[in-house]
Design a protein around this motif. Structure first.
Motif, short mmCIF file in Angstrom:
data_model
loop_
_atom_site.label_atom_id
_atom_site.label_comp_id
_atom_site.label_asym_id
_atom_site.label_seq_id
_atom_site.Cartn_x
_atom_site.Cartn_y
_atom_site.Cartn_z
N GLU A 1 0.81 -1.23 0.00
CA GLU A 1 0.00 0.00 0.00
C GLU A 1 0.84 1.27 0.00
OE1 GLU A 1 -3.19 -0.38 -0.44
OE2 GLU A 1 -2.88 -2.55 -0.33
N GLU A 2 2.15 1.12 0.17
CA GLU A 2 3.02 2.28 0.25
C GLU A 2 3.51 2.71 -1.13
OE1 GLU A 2 5.79 2.15 3.87
OE2 GLU A 2 5.34 0.02 3.53
N LYS A 3 4.07 3.91 -1.16
CA LYS A 3 4.64 4.43 -2.41
C LYS A 3 5.87 3.60 -2.78
CE LYS A 3 7.04 8.43 -4.30
NZ LYS A 3 7.75 9.68 -3.95
N ARG B 1 9.50 2.28 -4.18
CA ARG B 1 10.84 2.87 -4.27
C ARG B 1 11.25 2.86 -5.73
NH1 ARG B 1 15.78 0.22 -1.02
NH2 ARG B 1 14.45 0.89 0.71
N ARG B 2 11.63 4.02 -6.25
CA ARG B 2 12.02 4.13 -7.66
C ARG B 2 13.53 4.24 -7.78
NH1 ARG B 2 7.42 8.01 -8.05
NH2 ARG B 2 5.65 6.84 -8.92
N GLU C 1 10.54 0.14 -10.33
CA GLU C 1 9.81 0.38 -9.09
C GLU C 1 9.85 -0.89 -8.24
OE1 GLU C 1 5.88 1.79 -9.81
OE2 GLU C 1 6.55 3.81 -10.38
N LYS D 1 8.58 -2.90 -4.69
CA LYS D 1 7.76 -3.08 -3.49
C LYS D 1 8.19 -4.40 -2.87
CE LYS D 1 3.67 -0.33 -4.49
NZ LYS D 1 2.20 -0.30 -4.55
N ASP E 1 11.63 12.32 -9.22
CA ASP E 1 10.85 11.18 -8.76
C ASP E 1 11.73 9.97 -8.44
OD1 ASP E 1 8.36 12.46 -9.08
OD2 ASP E 1 8.37 12.02 -11.23
N ASP F 1 14.42 7.85 -6.52
CA ASP F 1 14.96 7.81 -5.16
C ASP F 1 16.45 7.49 -5.13
OD1 ASP F 1 12.38 8.23 -3.93
OD2 ASP F 1 11.88 6.18 -4.52
#
Length: 711
Positions: free
Chosen positions: A191-193, A195-196, A213, A215, A332, A334
């Motif tokens: 459910e979290e944003k 990591r890019r 991306e 997760k 955007d 990370d």
């Protein structure tokens, strides 16, 4: 069963294996962690990997490099024409494919790029098997993201010819991303944003940027962009061109007229480039470069960066393209993770860091990250290893369309459809529906040929659907075809079937009102369920599909496999023969030395003279007529000398054995004496212990009387 990941590079190849609860990079026969991606040919055998590198300069015309960049290409491809300046062997057309013409076993031979790659992969397979002491069958192989269907199929064919089963062809940066993500325990939850991370891989000849991306337990590639002509060799070429001009003016020699001189300068430029990554200046010294002239030169890092300025100006283009395709901005991102040997060039790192405006990350091993990622992927796909679940979602690099002939009964029918768009999730399956009265053909091709590398053909495959018959009721058959871009990034029409529209009874569920009590519910149980008639497509049978793709057909693949197996056996025989020849040579020198030393007292002068004569004759034969003898003859020569030396060595060994027996007898006697002495001592101690308790008893009884007397 082994779990192997292979990072097949233009310059070097790295092999990683999953074992010991982790991933290890294995070393080759000379203990290097990377093996040169070279195949060479000689008058007796092939040279693969390290041996090919050793003989490269003396055998340039018969040594082939850039295997990965040639496979699946044609000679007319402009990319192949560019490649010819880096490949010293002559590139030729072999049945529509690019290949190399070399001198092998004393005659001119032509091999396709697929066959050459298979030869090299068989060497990699053997290197892994020697290290693991297990047969190697399954592997995951890395490929550049820009590889097309024909190139991917050619690599799979090459692996099969080498006796390897490809569990997955994985894109370079995707492999690096898997190696990065599977070890991270702090990835965001579902459910979290996400990591890019931007992965930038710059190797010897290729530059790839991927936006990924992450997760927990999964990665998704959002966009990938490449520059096929950006890498370490472009920096080398700038240095070679610089020194070409300098040597021409300073020493009056033109290295471009001498292929060996060019290769030596290129090798020196590679070393010099690495030195400049850590130092402000570096020297170049090459003895007898050409015309017996020694050359020396010096270059500073500033001069080097000025030479490669045109290359550096392209440093951010793939990143910008990848960000645009992912619909993201540089803010955007990370983390920026760099892999590949060329990312060590300071000027290149500065350009990338200036573009993002944030610190670059080097948490992965730049040379080995892709191979490690391949090994992780292999472990996930293999039933042998239990690995933490980690889903890998890659994307299609090019849009794929299907086209077909217009049916006369459907005049307004479209005859083409883009089924898989660029950026489509991979692997991916689509069902295509056709209304037909008879058998028909489909053709798959790339929708935008201009985006393909060089002049790779847009054609992917032709699929003939058989067994189509019109239904008397509807006058046509509803045909369903399952098209799939698989885990390798390869397209196939995997299956076909036909359906019929049928009316079936379907139960209609009543929505019970909240106020209904138990009695109402019981009453309803007796009612018949409500149904309605609906039209549904029901599968009735399969449709045979005949596929015509760019993969090798079975007879050609089997012939190539037999050819490769025969060459492997020839190489083994040559290696064994060379080993026996060396054994014979060593035995001659060893026996001659022993005859004057440890065997001197065990042979008569006559025996010595005969044996010396035999050794001399064998040595003369070895360096003259015996230079190219067979393995059996070397063994026979060795047996002849052994038969003559046998009685002498037997006497020596008998004396050594007698001395050993005498020493052993002496040691046994000493040991027996020690045992007897120990037993005697032990008996005396036991006797003494028996007498001690009586003395103690007397003293104990007498003690109280003494004390009372004192009082």
């Amino acid at each position: 069963m082994s779990v192997v990941g292979i990072d097949l590079g233009t310059l070097n190849t790295v092999i990683a294996v999953a074992r010991n609860r982790g991933v290890d990079v294995i070393t080759n026969e000379v203990s290097n962690r990377a093996t040169p991606s070279l195949v060479g040919f000689g008058p007796k055998s092939r040279y693969l990997g390290e041996p090919a590198k050793t003989q490269e300069i003396s055998n340039l015309k018969n040594t082939v490099s850039s295997l990965k960049r040639l496979v699946g290409r044609s000679l007319k491809d402009p990319d192949v024409q560019v490649e010819q300046q880096y490949v010293s062997a002559a590139l030729v057309d072999v049945n529509g494919q690019v290949g190399a013409e070399v001198s092998y076993l004393g005659e001119k031979r032509q091999f396709t790029a697929t066959e050459l790659t298979a030869m090299y992969l068989s060497k990699i397979k053997q290197t892994a098997a020697n290290e693991l002491r297990l047969p190697v069958q399954d592997m995951v192989l890395s490929v550049p993201a820009w590889f097309t269907d024909i190139q991917r199929r050619a690599l799979i064919d090459a692996a099969e010819i080498a006796g390897l089963r490809t569990l997955r062809l994985i894109n370079d940066t995707t492999a690096a991303a898997l190696g990065y993500g599977i070890t991270k325990l702090d990835l965001p939850g579902p459910e979290e944003k996400p990591r890019r991370v931007c992965f930038i891989d710059i190797g010897h000849s290729n530059y790839t940027a991927s936006i990924v991306e992450f997760k927990k337990g999964e990665l998704a590639v959002k966009a990938t962009a490449c520059d096929r002509h950006f890498g370490g060799r472009d920096f080398n070429l700038a240095l070679v061109n610089h020194f070409h001009k300098e040597f021409k003016g300073k020493y009056k020699i033109d290295i471009t007229t001498n292929p060996k001189a060019m290769v030596r300068v290129d090798a020196a430029a590679e070393k010099l480039k690495k030195i400049l990554s850590a130092n402000q200046q570096a020297p170049m010294n090459i003895e007898s470069l050409m015309n017996d002239i020694d050359v020396t030169a010096m270059i500073t890092r500033q001069e080097f960066e000025a030479l490669v300025e045109p290359v550096l100006n392209k440093a951010t283009a793939p990143i910008e393209k990848a960000l645009a395709e992912a619909k993201l901005t540089k803010d955007d991102i990370d983390f920026i993770e760099l892999v590949g040997g060329s990312t060590r060039v300071p000027a290149l790192k500065e350009r990338i860091q200036a573009f993002f405006g944030k610190t670059l990350s080097f948490t992965l091993n730049q040379d080995e990250a892709i191979a490690r990622g391949c090994a992780f992927s292999c472990a996930i796909l293999s039933p042998v290893f239990k690995v933490r679940d980690f889903a890998v979602q890659d994307i299609c690099s090019y849009p794929i369309e299907f086209s077909w002939e217009k049916d006369a009964d459907i005049p307004d029918e479209d005859t083409s459809l883009t089924v898989f768009n660029k950026g489509n999730v991979l692997p991916s399956t689509k069902i295509l529906t056709f209304y037909r009265k008879q058998a028909f053909d489909l053709e798959a091709r790339y929708a935008k040929p201009e985006e393909l590398p060089g002049k790779v053909p847009a054609f992917i495959g032709r699929f003939s659907v058989k067994g189509v018959k019109a239904d008397p009721k509807t006058e046509f058959m509803i045909c369903k075809l399952k098209a799939r871009v698989n885990i390798h990034g390869v397209l196939n029409v995997e299956s076909g079937y036909y359906v019929e529209d049928q009316e079936v009874e379907e139960e209609v569920k009543d929505e019970a009102k909240e106020g209904d009590d138990a009695m109402d519910t019981d009453d309803k149980k007796d009612d018949k369920p409500k149904t309605r008639k609906v039209k549904k497509q029901v599968r009735k049978g399969d449709l045979p599909i005949v596929a015509g793709t760019t993969s090798l057909d079975e007879p050609a693949k089997n012939a190539a496999t037999e050819k490769e197996s025969a060459m492997v056996m020839e190489d083994k025989l040559v290696a064994d023969t060379e080993e026996k020849k060396n054994e014979l040579e060593t035995y001659i020198y060893d026996m001659r030395n022993k005859l004057d030393d440890q065997l001197a007292d065990f042979a008569s002068e006559e025996e010595k003279d005969k044996l010396r004569s035999k050794l001399t004759d064998s040595e003369d034969w070895l360096y003259e007529d015996g230079e190219d003898a067979t393995k059996a003859i070397y063994i026979a020569k060795m047996d002849e000398i052994r038969a003559m030396a046998g009685p002498i060595t037997q006497r020596y060994f008998e004396k050594v054995e007698a001395e050993r027996a005498a020493v052993q007898a002496k040691l046994d006697a000493e040991a027996a004496a020690k045992r007897a002495e120990a037993e005697s001592k032990k008996a005396a101690e036991e006797q003494a212990k028996k007498e001690e308790p009586a003395k103690d008893e007397v003293m104990t009884d007498a003690q109280p009387e003494t004390e009372e007397a004192k009082e």
